[in-house]
Design a protein around this motif. Structure first.
Motif, PDB file in Angstrom:
ATOM      1  N   ALA A 146       3.970 -51.456  39.025  1.00  0.00           N
ATOM      2  CA  ALA A 146       5.286 -52.102  39.022  1.00  0.00           C
ATOM      3  C   ALA A 146       6.275 -51.327  38.147  1.00  0.00           C
ATOM      4  O   ALA A 146       7.449 -51.177  38.509  1.00  0.00           O
ATOM      5  CB  ALA A 146       5.162 -53.536  38.505  1.00  0.00           C
ATOM      6  N   THR A 147       5.797 -50.829  37.029  1.00  0.00           N
ATOM      7  CA  THR A 147       6.649 -50.031  36.148  1.00  0.00           C
ATOM      8  C   THR A 147       7.044 -48.726  36.814  1.00  0.00           C
ATOM      9  O   THR A 147       8.197 -48.301  36.777  1.00  0.00           O
ATOM     10  CB  THR A 147       5.919 -49.742  34.821  1.00  0.00           C
ATOM     11  OG1 THR A 147       5.551 -50.970  34.205  1.00  0.00           O
ATOM     12  CG2 THR A 147       6.820 -48.957  33.871  1.00  0.00           C
ATOM     13  N   LYS A 148       6.067 -48.091  37.451  1.00  0.00           N
ATOM     14  CA  LYS A 148       6.309 -46.826  38.146  1.00  0.00           C
ATOM     15  C   LYS A 148       7.360 -47.003  39.247  1.00  0.00           C
ATOM     16  O   LYS A 148       8.310 -46.209  39.368  1.00  0.00           O
ATOM     17  CB  LYS A 148       5.002 -46.310  38.740  1.00  0.00           C
ATOM     18  CG  LYS A 148       5.106 -44.952  39.399  1.00  0.00           C
ATOM     19  CD  LYS A 148       3.834 -44.610  40.164  1.00  0.00           C
ATOM     20  CE  LYS A 148       2.647 -44.473  39.258  1.00  0.00           C
ATOM     21  NZ  LYS A 148       1.438 -44.020  39.994  1.00  0.00           N
ATOM     22  N   GLN A 149       7.212 -48.061  40.043  1.00  0.00           N
ATOM     23  CA  GLN A 149       8.155 -48.315  41.134  1.00  0.00           C
ATOM     24  C   GLN A 149       9.544 -48.667  40.597  1.00  0.00           C
ATOM     25  O   GLN A 149      10.564 -48.320  41.196  1.00  0.00           O
ATOM     26  CB  GLN A 149       7.632 -49.437  42.024  1.00  0.00           C
ATOM     27  CG  GLN A 149       6.367 -49.088  42.807  1.00  0.00           C
ATOM     28  CD  GLN A 149       6.573 -47.956  43.792  1.00  0.00           C
ATOM     29  OE1 GLN A 149       7.670 -47.750  44.306  1.00  0.00           O
ATOM     30  NE2 GLN A 149       5.509 -47.200  44.048  1.00  0.00           N
ATOM     31  N   SER A 150       9.578 -49.354  39.455  1.00  0.00           N
ATOM     32  CA  SER A 150      10.861 -49.709  38.853  1.00  0.00           C
ATOM     33  C   SER A 150      11.579 -48.468  38.328  1.00  0.00           C
ATOM     34  O   SER A 150      12.798 -48.327  38.484  1.00  0.00           O
ATOM     35  CB  SER A 150      10.641 -50.717  37.717  1.00  0.00           C
ATOM     36  OG  SER A 150      11.878 -51.121  37.163  1.00  0.00           O
ATOM     37  N   MET A 151      10.840 -47.572  37.710  1.00  0.00           N
ATOM     38  CA  MET A 151      11.440 -46.311  37.243  1.00  0.00           C
ATOM     39  C   MET A 151      12.009 -45.527  38.419  1.00  0.00           C
ATOM     40  O   MET A 151      13.110 -44.974  38.343  1.00  0.00           O
ATOM     41  CB  MET A 151      10.399 -45.468  36.504  1.00  0.00           C
ATOM     42  CG  MET A 151      10.121 -45.888  35.081  1.00  0.00           C
ATOM     43  SD  MET A 151       8.982 -44.716  34.283  1.00  0.00           S
ATOM     44  CE  MET A 151       9.058 -45.305  32.574  1.00  0.00           C
ATOM     45  N   LYS A 152      11.248 -45.481  39.507  1.00  0.00           N
ATOM     46  CA  LYS A 152      11.709 -44.796  40.721  1.00  0.00           C
ATOM     47  C   LYS A 152      13.016 -45.421  41.207  1.00  0.00           C
ATOM     48  O   LYS A 152      13.974 -44.707  41.556  1.00  0.00           O
ATOM     49  CB  LYS A 152      10.635 -44.900  41.806  1.00  0.00           C
ATOM     50  CG  LYS A 152      10.993 -44.251  43.146  1.00  0.00           C
ATOM     51  CD  LYS A 152       9.817 -44.386  44.116  1.00  0.00           C
ATOM     52  CE  LYS A 152      10.085 -43.655  45.425  1.00  0.00           C
ATOM     53  NZ  LYS A 152      11.098 -44.342  46.251  1.00  0.00           N
ATOM     54  N   ALA A 153      13.073 -46.756  41.208  1.00  0.00           N
ATOM     55  CA  ALA A 153      14.273 -47.453  41.676  1.00  0.00           C
ATOM     56  C   ALA A 153      15.470 -47.174  40.771  1.00  0.00           C
ATOM     57  O   ALA A 153      16.594 -46.993  41.258  1.00  0.00           O
ATOM     58  CB  ALA A 153      14.006 -48.955  41.737  1.00  0.00           C
ATOM     59  N   SER A 154      15.246 -47.128  39.466  1.00  0.00           N
ATOM     60  CA  SER A 154      16.368 -46.872  38.552  1.00  0.00           C
ATOM     61  C   SER A 154      16.898 -45.455  38.735  1.00  0.00           C
ATOM     62  O   SER A 154      18.114 -45.230  38.720  1.00  0.00           O
ATOM     63  CB  SER A 154      15.951 -47.118  37.093  1.00  0.00           C
ATOM     64  OG  SER A 154      14.946 -46.222  36.681  1.00  0.00           O
ATOM     65  N   ILE A 155      16.009 -44.496  38.943  1.00  0.00           N
ATOM     66  CA  ILE A 155      16.444 -43.109  39.173  1.00  0.00           C
ATOM     67  C   ILE A 155      17.227 -43.001  40.476  1.00  0.00           C
ATOM     68  O   ILE A 155      18.279 -42.350  40.542  1.00  0.00           O
ATOM     69  CB  ILE A 155      15.220 -42.166  39.200  1.00  0.00           C
ATOM     70  CG1 ILE A 155      14.624 -42.057  37.799  1.00  0.00           C
ATOM     71  CG2 ILE A 155      15.613 -40.779  39.711  1.00  0.00           C
ATOM     72  CD1 ILE A 155      13.249 -41.468  37.770  1.00  0.00           C
ATOM     73  N   GLU A 156      16.730 -43.673  41.509  1.00  0.00           N
ATOM     74  CA  GLU A 156      17.403 -43.606  42.809  1.00  0.00           C
ATOM     75  C   GLU A 156      18.716 -44.370  42.831  1.00  0.00           C
ATOM     76  O   GLU A 156      19.522 -44.199  43.745  1.00  0.00           O
ATOM     77  CB  GLU A 156      16.460 -44.133  43.897  1.00  0.00           C
ATOM     78  CG  GLU A 156      15.262 -43.214  44.124  1.00  0.00           C
ATOM     79  CD  GLU A 156      14.257 -43.777  45.110  1.00  0.00           C
ATOM     80  OE1 GLU A 156      14.336 -44.988  45.414  1.00  0.00           O
ATOM     81  OE2 GLU A 156      13.394 -43.007  45.580  1.00  0.00           O
ATOM     82  N   SER A 157      18.950 -45.197  41.809  1.00  0.00           N
ATOM     83  CA  SER A 157      20.203 -45.949  41.717  1.00  0.00           C
ATOM     84  C   SER A 157      21.295 -45.197  40.955  1.00  0.00           C
ATOM     85  O   SER A 157      22.438 -45.669  40.882  1.00  0.00           O
ATOM     86  CB  SER A 157      19.951 -47.299  41.026  1.00  0.00           C
ATOM     87  OG  SER A 157      19.077 -48.098  41.789  1.00  0.00           O
ATOM     88  N   LEU A 158      20.945 -44.057  40.375  1.00  0.00           N
ATOM     89  CA  LEU A 158      21.951 -43.256  39.664  1.00  0.00           C
ATOM     90  C   LEU A 158      23.024 -42.769  40.641  1.00  0.00           C
ATOM     91  O   LEU A 158      22.727 -42.440  41.784  1.00  0.00           O
ATOM     92  CB  LEU A 158      21.280 -42.050  38.986  1.00  0.00           C
ATOM     93  CG  LEU A 158      20.357 -42.356  37.802  1.00  0.00           C
ATOM     94  CD1 LEU A 158      19.505 -41.134  37.459  1.00  0.00           C
ATOM     95  CD2 LEU A 158      21.185 -42.777  36.582  1.00  0.00           C
ATOM     96  N   SER A 159      24.250 -42.732  40.166  1.00  0.00           N
ATOM     97  CA  SER A 159      25.352 -42.294  41.028  1.00  0.00           C
ATOM     98  C   SER A 159      25.292 -40.793  41.313  1.00  0.00           C
ATOM     99  O   SER A 159      25.878 -40.317  42.286  1.00  0.00           O
ATOM    100  CB  SER A 159      26.697 -42.639  40.381  1.00  0.00           C
ATOM    101  OG  SER A 159      26.838 -42.007  39.124  1.00  0.00           O
ATOM    102  N   GLU A 160      24.602 -40.046  40.454  1.00  0.00           N
ATOM    103  CA  GLU A 160      24.400 -38.605  40.658  1.00  0.00           C
ATOM    104  C   GLU A 160      22.900 -38.350  40.762  1.00  0.00           C
ATOM    105  O   GLU A 160      22.118 -38.870  39.961  1.00  0.00           O
ATOM    106  CB  GLU A 160      24.968 -37.807  39.479  1.00  0.00           C
ATOM    107  CG  GLU A 160      26.445 -37.984  39.235  1.00  0.00           C
ATOM    108  CD  GLU A 160      27.285 -37.074  40.108  1.00  0.00           C
ATOM    109  OE1 GLU A 160      26.707 -36.163  40.737  1.00  0.00           O
ATOM    110  OE2 GLU A 160      28.505 -37.279  40.163  1.00  0.00           O
ATOM    111  N   LYS A 161      22.473 -37.565  41.728  1.00  0.00           N
ATOM    112  CA  LYS A 161      21.052 -37.234  41.842  1.00  0.00           C
ATOM    113  C   LYS A 161      20.695 -36.191  40.795  1.00  0.00           C
ATOM    114  O   LYS A 161      21.299 -35.116  40.745  1.00  0.00           O
ATOM    115  CB  LYS A 161      20.716 -36.708  43.232  1.00  0.00           C
ATOM    116  CG  LYS A 161      19.225 -36.436  43.416  1.00  0.00           C
ATOM    117  CD  LYS A 161      18.883 -35.982  44.826  1.00  0.00           C
ATOM    118  CE  LYS A 161      17.385 -35.736  44.970  1.00  0.00           C
ATOM    119  NZ  LYS A 161      17.009 -35.323  46.337  1.00  0.00           N
TER     120      LYS A 161
END
Length: 257
Positions: A146-161
């Protein structure tokens, strides 16, 4: 001749030695001596913080494969509690950010200091993102996943890749070059910034939950298994934000059928 109050006010404005301070060393007034001593103490403390700041910047810079590459740091808050979400944050900082001198692992800073840095981080960051992973998902796929997937989601939510990701002790399922950094919040400025945002957001959330469930005292322990929390669980049972896969909640539920 300046008054002692004026001397103190002048010294408070300076972080570097100024030529006019040499005259203060000749001043026989005890108040001036004390003020100058305090200034040297503050200067020593600031120099240490600045040195640590530069180390964190250099660490992040070592992963910058090309000029102006975007380095994201990500961290979590709340893997251990019995209740509430695990919260992750991702932060991309500029190559220079002097307002963040003193920024450190969120666990090393007081609540007031953490909150003061949140605004500074938001003002200087290129991009930030926060993700809440609820207890239901934690129970479904386990806290690590769950932590791993949440980190992935936060990174993918950044306005800049980002061009590179520094994750605090975690290997992530992303298509971006990355590094798992042990104790990253003490080594990387970007990870430290993410840890501040994640912990502050989670603490704020748990304070709101304390209003909804006042008998549990979430505002005091943020969902961790303190004596007060365990006593409340025994008396009232788990709420919808408790993690039913965590002990002793799991056993409590089994015993009650």
């Amino acid at each position: 001749m300046s008054t002692i109050k004026e001397v103190k006010q002048a010294l408070l404005k300076e972080t570097e030695w100024q030529p006019w301070m040499a005259e203060l060393e000749k001043d026989t007034r005890q108040g001036v001596k004390n003020a100058l001593k305090q200034w040297h103490h503050r200067k020593e403390k600031y120099d240490h913080l600045l040195s640590e700041h530069k180390k964190k910047l250099a660490f992040d810079e070592s992963y910058r494969a090309f000029s102006h590459a975007l380095i994201a740091g990500t961290d979590e808050a709340g893997r251990g509690p019995l209740a509430g979400p695990v919260v992750t944050a991702a932060v991309i900082l500029p190559e220079v950010c002097p307002t963040l001198v003193g920024l450190n692992d969120s666990k090393q800073l007081s609540k007031e200091v953490r909150e003061s840095y949140v605004e500074k981080i938001q003002q200087c960051a290129i991009s930030t993102a926060i993700h809440f992973q609820p207890a239901s998902v934690i129970d479904e796929i386990n806290i690590y996943e769950a932590t791993k997937q949440s980190m992935k989601a936060s990174i993918e939510s950044l306005s800049e890749k980002p061009d590179f990701v520094l994750a605090d002790a975690m290997k992530l399922p992303i298509d971006i070059p990355q590094e798992s950094v042990i104790k990253g919040d003490a080594r990387s400025l970007a990870i430290a910034a993410a840890s501040i945002l994640a912990k502050t957001a989670r603490d704020d959330y748990m304070e709101e939950m304390a209003k909804k469930y006042p008998e549990y005292g979430f505002e005091k322990h943020a969902g961790y298994g303190t004596k007060q929390h365990l006593e409340a669980l025994n008396q009232y049972g788990p709420t919808e934000i408790h993690r039913t896969s965590f002990e002793p909640i799991k056993s409590m539920i089994l015993q009650k059928g």
